[in-house]
Design a protein around this motif. Sequence first.
Motif, PDB file in Angstrom:
ATOM      1  N   ILE A 116      47.055  29.266  36.864  1.00 45.09           N
ATOM      2  CA  ILE A 116      46.489  29.648  38.400  1.00 45.09           C
ATOM      3  C   ILE A 116      47.571  31.156  38.950  1.00 45.09           C
ATOM      4  N   GLU A 117      48.902  31.188  38.994  1.00 44.91           N
ATOM      5  CA  GLU A 117      49.429  31.953  39.759  1.00 44.91           C
ATOM      6  C   GLU A 117      48.660  33.485  38.751  1.00 44.91           C
ATOM      7  N   GLY A 137      29.515  40.377  37.716  1.00 43.81           N
ATOM      8  CA  GLY A 137      28.358  39.596  36.743  1.00 43.81           C
ATOM      9  C   GLY A 137      28.718  38.686  36.456  1.00 43.81           C
ATOM     10  N   HIS A 138      30.235  38.209  36.728  1.00 47.80           N
ATOM     11  CA  HIS A 138      31.050  36.964  36.162  1.00 47.80           C
ATOM     12  C   HIS A 138      30.179  35.639  36.505  1.00 47.80           C
ATOM     13  N   TYR A 157      42.624  40.854  37.497  1.00 44.39           N
ATOM     14  CA  TYR A 157      41.526  40.967  38.311  1.00 44.39           C
ATOM     15  C   TYR A 157      39.965  39.917  37.359  1.00 44.39           C
ATOM     16  N   ARG A 158      40.140  39.790  35.964  1.00 44.88           N
ATOM     17  CA  ARG A 158      38.929  38.836  35.466  1.00 44.88           C
ATOM     18  C   ARG A 158      39.427  37.176  35.208  1.00 44.88           C
ATOM     19  N   LYS A 204      41.097  37.571  42.670  1.00 44.79           N
ATOM     20  CA  LYS A 204      40.887  39.159  42.301  1.00 44.79           C
ATOM     21  C   LYS A 204      39.317  39.166  41.308  1.00 44.79           C
ATOM     22  N   ALA A 205      39.108  37.851  40.558  1.00 47.00           N
ATOM     23  CA  ALA A 205      38.007  37.716  39.676  1.00 47.00           C
ATOM     24  C   ALA A 205      36.672  37.522  40.814  1.00 47.00           C
ATOM     25  N   GLN A 206      36.209  37.020  41.916  1.00 50.11           N
ATOM     26  CA  GLN A 206      35.905  36.693  42.361  1.00 50.11           C
ATOM     27  C   GLN A 206      34.949  38.752  42.752  1.00 50.11           C
TER      28      GLN A 206
END
Length: 963
Positions: A34-35, A137-138, A41-42, A131-133
């Motif tokens: 999780i950390e 397009g995710h 980034y993804r 970061k992934a937010q």
Amino acid sequence: MKKYSVLLLLLPFLLPAQVSETHPLDNGYVANLIEKYKTAYRGPYRDLKWFCNDGTLNPPKEPCESGGVQHARYTDEVAALGEKNHLFLGQILASTDFEAFWDTPNDHSRLKQYMIEKYLKSVDDGWVNRKAQFYRGHVQAEDESEWGKNFFLWLLEKPDVLQDNFYLVRQAVKDIPHSGDDNVAQLMRSQSKAIADAYPDFQNLRIKIHGQPTRSDIQSVREFQQKNAANLSASLNSQFDELISTMDDFFAPVNIEDLKSGLAEVSDSDLKKGLSAQIDKLGSGSVEQNIKHSSEAMWTIRERIEAEASASGKLALLDLSLRLESLLIATLAGNEAGNLESLLEQVCHLSMASAASGYTETWEWNQIRGDLNFEDSGSITLEALNTLASAARNQLNWGTSYNKAVFDEDVTRFEGFEPMSTGFFDDRIRGSIALYLGNKLGQVGSFITSEENLRNEVLDVSNTSQIKGLNPGYANGKLIIVEGDLRNMEVDPNSIYAFQRPPSDLNPVAGILNIAEGNLVSHLQLLARNLGIPNASISDGNLQELKKYNGQRVFYAVSNKGTVILKLEKDMNAVEKALFKEEVRNEEMIEVPVEKIRLNQTTILNLTEVEAGSSGVVCGPKAANLGELKKNFPDHVVDGFVIPFGIFRAHLDQNIPGQEQTYWGYLTDIYASARKMKSEGRAARDIEKYQLDQFSKLSKMIIEMPLLEDFTRDLENSFTGILGKPLGQQPVFLRSDTNMEDLASFTGAGLNLTLFNIRERDAVINGIKQVWASPFSERSYRWRQKYLNNPENVYPSIVVIPGVDNDCSGVMITKGVSSGRTDEITIAMSRGVGGAVEGQLAETWAIQKNGGHKLIAPSRELYYNSLNPQGGTKVIGASLDEPIMGQARIAKVNAFSKELISTMESRGIEGPYDVELGFKDDKIWLFQVRPFVENKGALSSEYLQSITPEVDQKKSIRLNSTL
């Protein structure tokens, strides 16, 4: 709510692991993962793909010919966690299989994990998606929303899904996007928390917004932003603007036509017409009228939604229910009741709205709703006011325990790798009408205490009206706040513990506070009541406020009428300090009579050969009293036999293999050495450590000890002759039964071992030795050592009986445990076998001799144990949508209690009685009877009496009294 069956062979009382989990979960590994994802980034995603309807995956620039959706693909690590551990991180809904997401075999764990993760994302800046937010397009919002709508239409076609899971489904509708829905209240809370985390000076306003938001808070936030403008970054200023916009939406006036628009999907014309009329009454009346009509409309939906024919209509009704709740919250914000009558009306309607939200089952609400009515006659008695407040408090407490029961297993799992998960429970309550019901109840409680001149004094806790004393007593020690997993927890016998829920195998402590009342007749509660250990129920909010005193020394007292005092040790007065003088405490020690013990009884006894007078002579009181019951109620007690004290002693008189010393000699040497150490002035801690180390060695030796051949033959003959099957073919319960329990002043309930439904020959033989060894366990030793003058004189006998695969089982006390009334009984029942005694949140009733009955607490146990004919137990999912004790069972147990009391008293055995019993096909089976022992010192303590003044419950109070 219904739990679907999970059939597993397990040890008694072991909660089932989720059935899809094939590998143990490494919490450290998951926490590190999780950390890592927070800064990647993804995040938890590998890449973008088209997920085609034909099952194929296409690159992001090659749309599916057969149709499909585009979103991120999970990393191999995340996919492996899902497959091996049934743990799902960063869930994307689009293209997820509906049945897999509903996850029936695992009690809907995947759905619940989605909801827990959504909470974590809201309070921890995106959590795994920090970061992934921003990973373009995710996830596609429109695809998620379309999936959500189709999922609910699929789900709501299922028969009985709302009857079995109303609360869970309604909460899911709140969290899963499904075309234009929102959760403004949760967004407001998460936005204010994010600002406070980044800018601590905002913390006070954040607390206000979380606890009691009002329209005026919008201006307060604006003023704070302006005042601190020079210190705010561009990002923080943007967050403030977003929070103010959200608060504007939250407090926006109701749009009647917008509310009614959803009714177009409802196919039930009468329901549609009735709700439309109720909605028309909103927006134009007084605050009290809007509260009333909103609550009634919500309850109409709860009562009638299952009859709606269409899935789209059911979804529209759930959406309407949530919008009405939001309207109700917005109406309450900043609108205070002007007098007592207005406040009571608000409490009654908020209780109804809470029930309508699914915090209680319909039958539970019907048990208390009558107590929430009051006549508009201009006045109310103090007694009636207390009854109303108690009913509303029950609705609140039962609701919070229901919420915890639904999500507890998955939240506990998440806590193993993400401690912030604990806040999920509080967020559910704060985002609902339950928060406002609690606030209004606090006002009622404050009014009552002022009228009664009776108030709890609990440090600086703000809402002490939600604190209720359970067991009288007093203590002085360190306050320890405990949250989370309690397994293998070590406790200090001189400390006072505040628990979410105390463990059933708790070692001795000085005092207990726990969320809600718990089980009034569990072994732990009976021990606490017997030994004068103060015990009180508190709310989760109270527990949070007490955290700042964690580790500080306090004085704690509970009166016999439920008044609670908790103050810092330095604030104790002279009378309170005098309570802890050594000579006062020594008077409370108990001497176990041993002069009658007969150790020459070295053969097994049929249960019919023992009676009440055998207790402390050849066997313990369990066997003696069960034999008494067998004589007087032969059709209600199974056949069985007793392994008396003499057989235990005969085995301990053997030499330890390879030594000249006997087991008994080893035991007596332990106590002799301890006495010598004490005479030499050795520290009590050192003496205790020595004894515990030696007892641990003795226990292992007893378990490895060879059985005498004569006893083995006797055991085999008893199985065949009394139980009707050879040893190894009849499953039995082995119940420890020592001479140090069920005494006039010491219950000893649950201190020693009971083995459930064991069948194999070796298991029975080894089990007998385990039961013999159990009085020398650390827990049993500590309780005996703390309260008995001669704890070394312990002799175990064993009751051997076949089990009854009860439909439900529990405990009956032949007096009112809470009320103290002698014309009523208290019964606590759980589904299956072994109910109520192990601290389960059992269904508890007060039943009067005239047949009147009142629900004290509903069950919140979602699993129960059933006996396997081959030995061992099965764990089965429980349904809470119907009571355990229906009218027929209540009538039957009430009639039987009268017969039992009459019979026992005629035999010279004084009550009240503590009876373990069960129902199988509506027949009552009896498994134990013992005296119900209360601490007379605590009940008669002058100090405890002094903190509970007499109150005239018939006192009349004007309903127009100002607050």
